[in-house]
Every structure is written in structure tokens, then in C-alpha cells.
Scaffold this motif. Structure first.
Motif: not given
Length: 501
Positions: A32-43, A48-57
Motif C-alpha cells: 500500500v502506497v496511498d489510501s483515502f477514506k470518506q464517510m459518505v453515508r450514501f445509504a 422510503e421510495q429508494k430514491m437518492l437525495s440530491e444532497e447525498s448525490q
């Protein structure tokens, strides 16, 4: 750092976090030479209709743009991007993926749950080689949990269920955490796990291993709060749950060793893990640092070293569906020849030629799997299987490409117009496979004239097949079939002309 040929990168687009990891590949040894992680909490962006919000996108796109900046200079052959549960279930994901790929600069593979499980196991088995004992691997992600059993490089059981630390935290622990809602969460998870418990218990295991964020967080908190707990145990988790219930929230407990970014999703992950222990009767669990991204890397290396899991899957499907291997080989190789002829005339980049020849190879190998269901309309059955089956090594997008090729390899060409659209390479591939099936219809060794050439029409629209006139006279059934083929391509305004030489 400048990208060099021995660098490879994996991007894991999970339901909780997005991760980028870059490794040096030194003869199969990864550093491993480099790594990045971001808690996006995409889920968390799903309604309720399984549609992704504009903010999360937008949050996800911002993260991908940063990853894309770090990957600048990498070639497509050096990067593999896999997306998991939220990408699988979001109903508006089709509109989001092109934006995501543009921000990142690389194509995204949405992988099936069982493929995710296989890759997780691949990472574990390479970083924690088993000694012949059977291991149960559990990976609690943001939106799904994977269960795998195996004792060597290939798992014997892979399952994926729709329960994760983000989704369960949002569903059950938005307000004050009580004994009642904690038990409700465990019961809900047990109901899901019950679907696979008999299968997993029948397969059996000698020890259990947890991977990824939830398992590591539970282990770390237990180690800090109860130093005598060397492993994850049900008794230890029950103590943690009681303290959370007493305080009313994870935040108020102030667990030592719990990272701030895990606080909001810790209760959901804990409930799912407790349910797994209860339903599968697990006594204790050790934790490994290996995860999906490690499996992606080792699978990546396997592909580079000609150990592609997709080839194994194609061979297994041929066996499962009783495919005629000689006929499949003839069709696959003939389709590849036609495709190469077209690509040479169109000056297609080498990497694209290789990619499409691989797809045609698999499509040729598998185009007749539907005959095992019924000969009438077998191409439709074949396409349905390829689109919907669990195919280890293949992404969902790759399965869709295979299904489209196989669906289009016979019958009315017009049905493919809405499916393919303006994708010229897909049209080239469909024609190549159709001609291959046509020329190989006798199911005998094919001796096609060496002078045969398939070329794009000089007009820039349609195709021209140059072939020996004498050969056509000797093969009147092929000549008649080519006339039918010519009429088919007129329907999509892409003339196919046969020029006897």
C-alpha cells in the motif's frame, strides 16, 4: 506521485464510506502506497421510495472528484471501481452513475451481493491463509451484510442480505435507544438471516472472522472497555448494548476506542452482529483487517496473470447448462475474427479491441445456455440467465452487456434498437456474433474463405461483407441466411451488404 506501470488502484463505493487505495504490484506482492477514506453515508440518502437525495448525490460526487484528482495519470487498466448495495437498490442510480464516472474519471462496476461476498472472501483468504479449516466470514457493511464459508481460494457458500449498519441505525435508532427498539432491530435482522441459516449451518465452519468497519469497531470497543475480551463474543456485545440502552444513545456512552465517524452507525452494526451470533449460534469471532478492497486487488492481479475469475465462471456455466463446447468455441472464435476485422478498419484503440473480443468470447461460449430451458426462443432464455444469475467475477454492467449481445445474436434486429441506441461498438459486436452463429449453423468445423472481410460501409453507415462468390455457391443455405441478415439490418437503417468476390 506519478502513476507508473506497477501501480494499481481500487475504489470501493460502499453504502457507508467511499475508499480509494493505491498499491504497488511487485510480482503479485502488494504494498500500500496511498489510501483515502470518506464517510459518505450514501445509504442515508435513500428515502422510503429508494430514491437518492440530491444532497447525498452531491456529497458523493464531491468525494469522487477528489479521488479522481488523485488518480490523474492512471490508465483504465490500472484502476478498478466497485459499487455495492446502495448502487444496487437506488431507483435513480442510472441517472447518477454517468455523473459519478465523469467526476471520478473511470467506469464504475455495480457488483451483485454474492460477487461482493466472493471478493470479500478473496481478500480474507489472501491475507489470512486458512490451514484447511473452514471459516465463516461476516462483513457488515452500510447497506448489506455478506456471509461466506470456505476453506481454500474459492468459497463454498456466498450470501448477501439487505441489512447494514447505516440502514439499521436509521431504521431503528433515530431517537432514544431503548431495550424495546434494540430487541426489535435484532429480531428484524434475525428474520433476514433465518433465510440462509440452514444453508450456512449445513455447510459448517470451524471458526468465524469479521471484516470491515462494524466488526472492527465492536472489537476495538470491547478491547478498551473489557480488556479480558480478546475476541468478539455475544456476552461482550450484550454488555455494550446494555450500556447504550441505559444511556439512551451511543454518543452519551462515550465508548473509548470508538472513532467519531462510527458513532452514528455503531448501534445498527452491533444489532446486526448480535443477530448473526444468535441465529447462527456463533460462539466467538476474530477480526481481520482484510476487506472488499483487498479482494478487488487480488482479483485484479488474477486477471492480469491470466487467472480471470470470469473465465472460470463461463466454464462453470457451460457445464451447468450442458453447452456443446465445440460449437461454443467455433462461434466465439468466429465472432472475435469478425470483430477484429471491423475494428482494424475503424482504427479502434487496442484496449477496446481486447475488451470487446473478450465479451464476444464469453458471449459465444454462453449464447446457447438457454437451450437447456427450451429451444424455442432460447436466446431470450440465455439473455435472461446472463442478466440475472449470480456470475462470480462479472459486474452487473458486464452481465448486461453479455445479455444484450446474446439477445441480439438471432431474430429481429429491430428489437435491439432501443437497447443499444447509438453505441457503435455494441452494434459491431452484435453483428459479429450474429454472423458467427450464422456461419457456424451446421455445427461442423468451419472453413471460411481466408479472403473474407467484414468492413464498415464506405458511406460511413452500415457494413459490407466481402466473401468468395465460389464459396457462397457451394453453401446456398449460408447465402440465403445472409440475404435474410441484409433485410434485418435495413430495419434499423444500417445497411448490411454482401459483396461476392
Amino acid at each position: 506521485m506519478t502513476a507508473t506501470n506497477n501501480l494499481i488502484a481500487s475504489v470501493d463505493l460502499g453504502s457507508n464510506s467511499f475508499r480509494l487505495q493505491i498499491c504497488e504490484n511487485n510480482g503479485g506482492q502488494l504494498k500500500v502506497v496511498d489510501s483515502f477514506k470518506q464517510m459518505v453515508r450514501f445509504a442515508a440518502g435513500l428515502d422510503e421510495q429508494k430514491m437518492l437525495s440530491e444532497e447525498s448525490q452531491q456529497c458523493a460526487l464531491d468525494c469522487l472528484a477528489r479521488f479522481g484528482e488523485r488518480l490523474r495519470g492512471f490508465s483504465p487498466e490500472q484502476v478498478r471501481v466497485v459499487a455495492t448495495n446502495t448502487f444496487r437498490v437506488a431507483k435513480n442510480i442510472a441517472a447518477f452513475i454517468p455523473k459519478a464516472e465523469a467526476a471520478l474519471g473511470f467506469p464504475i462496476e455495480v457488483i451483485a451481493g454474492r460477487e461482493e461476498a466472493r471478493l470479500i472472501y478473496t481478500g480474507v483468504v489472501h491475507t489470512l491463509p486458512p490451514n484447511g479449516d473452514r471459516m465463516l466470514v461476516i462483513d457488515i457493511g452500510g447497506g448489506s451484510t455478506e456471509f461466506v464459508i470456505g476453506s481454500d481460494l474459492q468459497p463454498t457458500a456466498t450470501e448477501s442480505l439487505p441489512l447494514g449498519c447505516v440502514t439499521y441505525s436509521m431504521r431503528f435508532f433515530q431517537n432514544k435507544i431503548t431495550a424495546k427498539n434494540f430487541q426489535t432491530a435484532i429480531s428484524a435482522a434475525r428474520n433476514e438471516i433465518q433465510r440462509i441459516s440452514k444453508l450456512m449451518k449445513r455447510a459448517g465452519w470451524d471458526f468465524a472472522i469479521g471484516t470491515s468497519g462494524s466488526a472492527k469497531s465492536i472489537r476495538d470497543v470491547l478491547a478498551a472497555e473489557y480488556p479480558q475480551e480478546a475476541d468478539i463474543t455475544y456476552a461482550g456485545m450484550k454488555k455494550l448494548a446494555e450500556r447504550i440502552i441505559e444511556a439512551g444513545s451511543v454518543k452519551k456512552v462515550r465508548f473509548e476506542n470508538l472513532k467519531p465517524e462510527r458513532v452514528e452507525v455503531f448501534a445498527g452494526g452491533l444489532a446486526v452482529m448480535m443477530a448473526a451470533f444468535e441465529e447462527l449460534e456463533i460462539r466467538k469471532m476474530t477480526v481481520t483487517e482484510a476487506a472488499l478492497r483487498d479482494g478487488v486487488f487480488y482479483d485484479f492481479i488474477g486477471r492480469e496473470l491470466n487467472g480471470d475469475m470470469r473465465d472460470q465462471t463461463a466454464a462453470e456455466f457451460q457445464n451447468r447448462y450442458h453447452v456443446s463446447l465445440n460449437q461454443a468455441k467455433r462461434v466465439a472464435e468466429t465472432a472475435q475474427q469478425f470483430m477484429e476485422s471491423l475494428c482494424m478498419a475503424e482504427n479502434v484503440p487496442v484496449q477496446d479491441v481486447v475488451r470487446w473480443k473478450r465479451f464476444l468470447g464469453w458471449a459465444g461460449q454462453l449464447h446457447e445456455i438457454g437451450i437447456d430451458i427450451a429451444h424455442t426462443g432460447y436466446h431470450k432464455h440465455s439473455a435472461y440467465i446472463l442478466e440475472n444469475a449470480d456470475m462470480p467475477g462479472f459486474s452487473r454492467k458486464e452481465q448486461t452487456v453479455l445479455a444484450q449481445l446474446v439477445l441480439g445474436h438471432r431474430g429481429d434486429v429491430k428489437k435491439m434498437a432501443d437497447v443499444v441506441g447509438a453505441n457503435s461498438m455494441m452494434w459491431d459486436a452484435i453483428l459479429s456474433l450474429r454472423l458467427a452463429a450464422l456461419f457456424c449453423r451446421a455445427r461442423l468445423p468451419l472453413e471460411m474463405p481466408a479472403s473474407t472481410q467484414l468492413r464498415p460501409d464506405p458511406s460511413g453507415k452500415g457494413f459490407t461483407l466481402r466473401i468468395s462468390a465460389a464459396w457462397l455457391e457451394q453453401h446456398p443455405l449460408v447465402a440465403d441466411a445472409l440475404d435474410y441478415e441484409s433485410a434485418q439490418w435495413q430495419k434499423v437503417d444500417m445497411p448490411f451488404t454482401v459483396q461476392p468476390q
